[in-house]
Design an enzyme around this catalytic site. Structure first.
Site, PDB file in Angstrom:
ATOM      1  N   ASP A  87       0.988  -1.346   0.244  1.00  0.00           N
ATOM      2  CA  ASP A  87       0.099  -0.064  -0.056  1.00  0.00           C
ATOM      3  C   ASP A  87       0.811   1.282   0.090  1.00  0.00           C
ATOM      4  OD1 ASP A  87      -3.264   0.535   1.195  1.00  0.00           O
ATOM      5  OD2 ASP A  87      -1.836   2.134   0.844  1.00  0.00           O
TER       6      ASP A  87
ATOM      7  N   THR B 101     -15.886  -2.038  -9.483  1.00  0.00           N
ATOM      8  CA  THR B 101     -17.287  -1.596  -8.834  1.00  0.00           C
ATOM      9  C   THR B 101     -18.298  -1.728  -9.897  1.00  0.00           C
ATOM     10  OG1 THR B 101     -17.992   0.609  -8.520  1.00  0.00           O
ATOM     11  CG2 THR B 101     -16.095   0.499  -9.869  1.00  0.00           C
ATOM     12  N   ASP B 102     -19.615  -1.650  -9.089  1.00  0.00           N
ATOM     13  CA  ASP B 102     -20.695  -1.632  -9.966  1.00  0.00           C
ATOM     14  C   ASP B 102     -20.722  -0.187 -10.955  1.00  0.00           C
ATOM     15  OD1 ASP B 102     -21.378   0.561  -8.135  1.00  0.00           O
ATOM     16  OD2 ASP B 102     -23.342  -0.737  -7.620  1.00  0.00           O
ATOM     17  N   GLU B 103     -20.129   0.899 -10.631  1.00  0.00           N
ATOM     18  CA  GLU B 103     -20.088   2.075 -11.353  1.00  0.00           C
ATOM     19  C   GLU B 103     -19.888   2.007 -12.564  1.00  0.00           C
ATOM     20  OE1 GLU B 103     -18.901   5.680  -9.451  1.00  0.00           O
ATOM     21  OE2 GLU B 103     -19.399   4.878  -7.609  1.00  0.00           O
TER      22      GLU B 103
ATOM     23  N   LYS C 222     -11.685   2.680 -13.673  1.00  0.00           N
ATOM     24  CA  LYS C 222     -12.157   1.261 -13.204  1.00  0.00           C
ATOM     25  C   LYS C 222     -12.551   0.809 -14.476  1.00  0.00           C
ATOM     26  CE  LYS C 222     -12.012  -0.190  -9.461  1.00  0.00           C
ATOM     27  NZ  LYS C 222     -10.925  -0.857  -8.743  1.00  0.00           N
TER      28      LYS C 222
ATOM     29  N   ARG D 161     -23.752  16.758  -7.591  1.00  0.00           N
ATOM     30  CA  ARG D 161     -22.163  16.307  -8.270  1.00  0.00           C
ATOM     31  C   ARG D 161     -22.661  16.368  -9.684  1.00  0.00           C
ATOM     32  NH1 ARG D 161     -20.683  10.468  -6.156  1.00  0.00           N
ATOM     33  NH2 ARG D 161     -19.746  11.300  -4.590  1.00  0.00           N
TER      34      ARG D 161
ATOM     35  N   TYR E 272     -13.545   8.734 -12.194  1.00  0.00           N
ATOM     36  CA  TYR E 272     -13.350   7.448 -11.347  1.00  0.00           C
ATOM     37  C   TYR E 272     -13.969   6.316 -12.112  1.00  0.00           C
ATOM     38  CZ  TYR E 272     -14.449   3.704  -7.971  1.00  0.00           C
ATOM     39  OH  TYR E 272     -14.598   2.516  -7.271  1.00  0.00           O
TER      40      TYR E 272
ATOM     41  N   THR F  35      -1.647   6.475   0.747  1.00  0.00           N
ATOM     42  CA  THR F  35      -2.137   7.850   0.442  1.00  0.00           C
ATOM     43  C   THR F  35      -2.889   8.318   1.601  1.00  0.00           C
ATOM     44  OG1 THR F  35      -4.310   6.974  -0.494  1.00  0.00           O
ATOM     45  CG2 THR F  35      -2.330   7.027  -2.061  1.00  0.00           C
TER      46      THR F  35
HETATM   47  P1  NAD Z   1      -9.741   3.331  -0.099  1.00  0.00           P
HETATM   48  O1  NAD Z   1      -9.577   4.660  -0.952  1.00  0.00           O
HETATM   49  O2  NAD Z   1     -10.412   3.065   1.172  1.00  0.00           O
HETATM   50  O3  NAD Z   1      -8.429   2.591  -0.201  1.00  0.00           O
HETATM   51  C1  NAD Z   1      -7.641   2.606  -1.078  1.00  0.00           C
HETATM   52  C2  NAD Z   1      -6.140   2.034  -0.870  1.00  0.00           C
HETATM   53  O4  NAD Z   1      -5.151   1.994  -1.781  1.00  0.00           O
HETATM   54  C3  NAD Z   1      -5.770   3.037   0.282  1.00  0.00           C
HETATM   55  O5  NAD Z   1      -5.009   2.408   1.336  1.00  0.00           O
HETATM   56  C4  NAD Z   1      -4.441   3.686  -0.537  1.00  0.00           C
HETATM   57  O6  NAD Z   1      -3.391   4.143   0.036  1.00  0.00           O
HETATM   58  C5  NAD Z   1      -4.261   2.693  -1.554  1.00  0.00           C
HETATM   59  N1  NAD Z   1      -3.491   3.230  -2.770  1.00  0.00           N
HETATM   60  C6  NAD Z   1      -4.030   4.311  -3.762  1.00  0.00           C
HETATM   61  N2  NAD Z   1      -3.087   4.402  -4.519  1.00  0.00           N
HETATM   62  C7  NAD Z   1      -2.042   3.624  -4.410  1.00  0.00           C
HETATM   63  C8  NAD Z   1      -1.123   3.355  -5.376  1.00  0.00           C
HETATM   64  N3  NAD Z   1      -0.661   4.082  -6.336  1.00  0.00           N
HETATM   65  N4  NAD Z   1      -0.329   2.225  -4.783  1.00  0.00           N
HETATM   66  C9  NAD Z   1      -0.379   1.341  -3.811  1.00  0.00           C
HETATM   67  N5  NAD Z   1      -1.443   1.691  -2.959  1.00  0.00           N
HETATM   68  C10 NAD Z   1      -2.379   2.839  -3.199  1.00  0.00           C
HETATM   69  O7  NAD Z   1     -10.708   2.521  -1.263  1.00  0.00           O
HETATM   70  P2  NAD Z   1     -11.875   1.525  -0.732  1.00  0.00           P
HETATM   71  O8  NAD Z   1     -12.919   1.923  -0.759  1.00  0.00           O
HETATM   72  O9  NAD Z   1     -11.292   0.445   0.116  1.00  0.00           O
HETATM   73  O10 NAD Z   1     -11.895   0.660  -2.290  1.00  0.00           O
HETATM   74  C11 NAD Z   1     -11.023  -0.638  -2.692  1.00  0.00           C
HETATM   75  C12 NAD Z   1     -11.117  -1.104  -3.959  1.00  0.00           C
HETATM   76  O11 NAD Z   1     -12.490  -1.512  -3.985  1.00  0.00           O
HETATM   77  C13 NAD Z   1     -11.149   0.068  -4.960  1.00  0.00           C
HETATM   78  O12 NAD Z   1     -10.382  -0.683  -6.021  1.00  0.00           O
HETATM   79  C14 NAD Z   1     -12.593   0.308  -5.385  1.00  0.00           C
HETATM   80  O13 NAD Z   1     -12.648   0.810  -6.608  1.00  0.00           O
HETATM   81  C15 NAD Z   1     -13.505  -0.862  -5.178  1.00  0.00           C
HETATM   82  N6  NAD Z   1     -14.619  -0.827  -4.635  1.00  0.00           N
HETATM   83  C16 NAD Z   1     -14.974   0.086  -3.517  1.00  0.00           C
HETATM   84  C17 NAD Z   1     -16.393   0.072  -3.248  1.00  0.00           C
HETATM   85  C18 NAD Z   1     -16.595   1.248  -2.029  1.00  0.00           C
HETATM   86  O14 NAD Z   1     -17.892   1.410  -1.659  1.00  0.00           O
HETATM   87  N7  NAD Z   1     -15.734   1.823  -1.364  1.00  0.00           N
HETATM   88  C19 NAD Z   1     -17.326  -0.457  -3.835  1.00  0.00           C
HETATM   89  C20 NAD Z   1     -17.095  -1.317  -4.892  1.00  0.00           C
HETATM   90  C21 NAD Z   1     -15.645  -1.380  -5.380  1.00  0.00           C
HETATM   91  O1  DAU Z   2     -20.942   1.828  -6.225  1.00  0.00           O
HETATM   92  C1  DAU Z   2     -19.686   1.570  -5.821  1.00  0.00           C
HETATM   93  C2  DAU Z   2     -18.942   2.900  -5.494  1.00  0.00           C
HETATM   94  O2  DAU Z   2     -19.411   3.434  -4.130  1.00  0.00           O
HETATM   95  C3  DAU Z   2     -17.601   2.713  -5.196  1.00  0.00           C
HETATM   96  O3  DAU Z   2     -16.833   2.266  -6.451  1.00  0.00           O
HETATM   97  C4  DAU Z   2     -16.916   4.046  -4.931  1.00  0.00           C
HETATM   98  O4  DAU Z   2     -15.409   3.789  -4.654  1.00  0.00           O
HETATM   99  C5  DAU Z   2     -17.407   4.507  -3.769  1.00  0.00           C
HETATM  100  O5  DAU Z   2     -16.973   5.887  -3.358  1.00  0.00           O
HETATM  101  C6  DAU Z   2     -19.107   4.676  -3.768  1.00  0.00           C
HETATM  102  O6  DAU Z   2     -19.380   5.527  -4.716  1.00  0.00           O
HETATM  103  P1  DAU Z   2     -20.536   6.699  -4.738  1.00  0.00           P
HETATM  104  O7  DAU Z   2     -20.076   8.121  -5.582  1.00  0.00           O
HETATM  105  O8  DAU Z   2     -21.693   5.972  -4.807  1.00  0.00           O
HETATM  106  O9  DAU Z   2     -20.353   6.818  -2.968  1.00  0.00           O
HETATM  107  P2  DAU Z   2     -20.372   8.077  -1.968  1.00  0.00           P
HETATM  108  O10 DAU Z   2     -20.359   7.758  -0.697  1.00  0.00           O
HETATM  109  O11 DAU Z   2     -19.275   9.347  -2.637  1.00  0.00           O
HETATM  110  O12 DAU Z   2     -21.541   8.673  -2.584  1.00  0.00           O
HETATM  111  C7  DAU Z   2     -23.117   8.024  -2.204  1.00  0.00           C
HETATM  112  C8  DAU Z   2     -24.177   8.906  -2.394  1.00  0.00           C
HETATM  113  O13 DAU Z   2     -24.203  10.146  -1.782  1.00  0.00           O
HETATM  114  C9  DAU Z   2     -23.865   9.575  -4.086  1.00  0.00           C
HETATM  115  O14 DAU Z   2     -25.334   9.497  -4.594  1.00  0.00           O
HETATM  116  C10 DAU Z   2     -23.655  11.002  -3.724  1.00  0.00           C
HETATM  117  C11 DAU Z   2     -24.088  11.461  -2.439  1.00  0.00           C
HETATM  118  N1  DAU Z   2     -23.362  12.270  -1.640  1.00  0.00           N
HETATM  119  C12 DAU Z   2     -22.324  12.146  -1.211  1.00  0.00           C
HETATM  120  C13 DAU Z   2     -21.548  12.861  -0.592  1.00  0.00           C
HETATM  121  C14 DAU Z   2     -19.910  12.659  -0.179  1.00  0.00           C
HETATM  122  C15 DAU Z   2     -23.933  13.295  -1.026  1.00  0.00           C
HETATM  123  O15 DAU Z   2     -25.229  13.628  -1.095  1.00  0.00           O
HETATM  124  N2  DAU Z   2     -23.410  14.232  -0.122  1.00  0.00           N
HETATM  125  C16 DAU Z   2     -21.975  13.959  -0.034  1.00  0.00           C
HETATM  126  O16 DAU Z   2     -21.275  14.985   0.689  1.00  0.00           O
END
Ligand code: NAD
Ligand code: DAU
Length: 348
Positions: free
Chosen positions: A34, A131-133, A160, A287, A156, A37
């Protein structure tokens, strides 16, 4: 012994995956790579850092020579790739960082795996977490299946989607053993408070405005992070090579309804009058390119590999709120310094 490289293991989902694998598989050496960041935090793994089957390496997946050395030094047999830039709002401000890490970083790992394994793919696996996005945005009806065409809208999700295509291209072109999963929105402990749920819990606690984008009518499909980690475990061990698995809990919420559940839960635990914090709701500019609705069909994962979510949403949200309230020091630590600057730029 199997030597497994988990990238991004100090982040939100990655730390849950690392913990599950280190605790459940003493026969695996888990190497967590890791870059630490803003989103990566070794505090997330304090409870397992001393275990003998765990190694942490600080490093950047964008540095190909370094990654090559890691594969050689630790004789890596399998990769679970989570490292990424993960926040949509940040991708709107700085798309380059997303192309760099999510596309080039993934390509570096694929190339390092291919060259290190040198056509001997027995017991090897490259598991890419997506991700589903990537599927884009749904209207009021329908669900994303594994066959839904890619249609990403944010920098983003575009990055992905591109990384997913590279992973499949390495399967088709070089026969690299790969598997991909695409998950819906996760929630739970150790999530950086830039994402909706931890940001809003923190703001409700501190009586700060709750910045709801647009009318709060967008819909997301929420899954408890430990259930995502369990799904990754199942797919890692039983997933069919070359396949994609969607992960989700059939748990859709309109943002504003979810926010009201958060308010109710936090107010109850803090002993405030019911709904007292609803006055904090503040509708702000939407957004850019905001996807309307995500909803995952995870039937394939259930029918073929037997995975199902373990938790009801109400229970998961209560656990999550309690975790953030009980872990003030963690929240204070990650919201000091650069976070304040980010918050000002984004919301003030
Ligand atoms: P996060 O941002 O919490 O963690 C990302 C991690 O990657 C951090 O520890 C960061 O230090 C590390 N990182 C970033 N750039 C790097 C680099 N260049 N080299 C090495 N390490 C690096 O993210 P998360 O929410 O835990 O998501 C993890 C994975 O799951 C991602 O690939 C994301 O696309 C995917 N994902 C997230 C969600 C969600 O809801 N959070 C849903 C579906 C998929
Ligand atoms: O669907 C999977 C994805 O979910 C992951 O791939 C991403 O890494 C993760 O960040 C997440 O993306 P979203 O954009 O859906 O999540 P976020 O928590 O940023 O936002 C969720 C919803 O809430 C979205 O419709 C935007 C809204 N939102 C978000 C923030 C941060 C607000 O209304 N206000 C806010 O301040």
């Amino acid at each position: 012994m199997r030597n497994i490289l988990i990238t991004g293991g100090a982040g939100f989902i990655g730390s849950h995956v690392v913990r599950l694998f280190v605790n459940n598989y003493s026969e695996y050496n888990i190497v967590n790579l890791d870059a630490l960041t803003y989103a990566g935090n070794l505090e997330n793994l304090k409870d397992i850092e001393a275990l003998s089957n765990y190694t942490f390496i600080k490093g950047d997946i964008c540095d190909y020579n370094f990654i090559k050395e890691v594969f050689a030094k630790y004789s890596i047999d399998a990769v679970i790739h989570l490292a990424a830039e993960s926040h949509v709002d940040r991708s709107i401000k700085n798309p380059f960082a997303f192309a760099q890490t999510n596309i080039m970083g993934t390509l570096n790992l694929l190339e390092a795996a291919k060259n290190s394994w040198n056509n001997d793919f027995e017991n090897k696996l490259f598991y890419h977490i997506s991700t589903d996005e990537v599927y884009g945005s749904l209207g009021d009806k329908g669900l994303f299946t594994e066959n839904t065409p890619y249609d990403p809208h944010s920098p983003y999700s575009a990055s992905k989607a591109s990384s997913d295509h590279f992973v499949r291209a390495f399967y088709d072109t070089y026969g690299l053993p790969i598997v991909i999963s695409n998950c819906s929105n996760n929630y739970g402990s150790y999530q950086f408070p830039e994402k909706l749920i931890p940001l809003f819990i923190n703001n409700i606690c501190n009586n700060k405005p709750l910045p709801v984008y647009g009318k709060g009518e967008n819909i997301r499909d929420w899954l408890f992070v430990n259930d995502h980690a369990r799904a990754i475990d199942v797919i890692f061990h039983k997933g069919k090579l070359g396949e994609t698995y969607n992960i989700g809990g059939f748990n859709e919420w309109k943002n504003i309804d979810l926010i009201k559940v958060l308010i109710k839960t936090v107010d109850k635990i803090l002993g405030r009058e019911e709904g007292a914090s609803e006055k904090l709701i503040s509708y702000v500019k939407d957004r850019a390119g905001h996807d309307y609705r995500y909803a995952i069909d995870s039937t394939k994962l259930k029918e073929e590999l037997g995975w199902e979510p373990s938790l009801q949403f109400e229970e998961g949200i209560e656990k999550t709120v309690k975790w953030y309230l009980d872990n003030n020091a963690w929240v204070d630590n990650v919201t000091s310094g650069d976070y304040q600057k980010y918050y000002k730029e984004m919301y003030e």
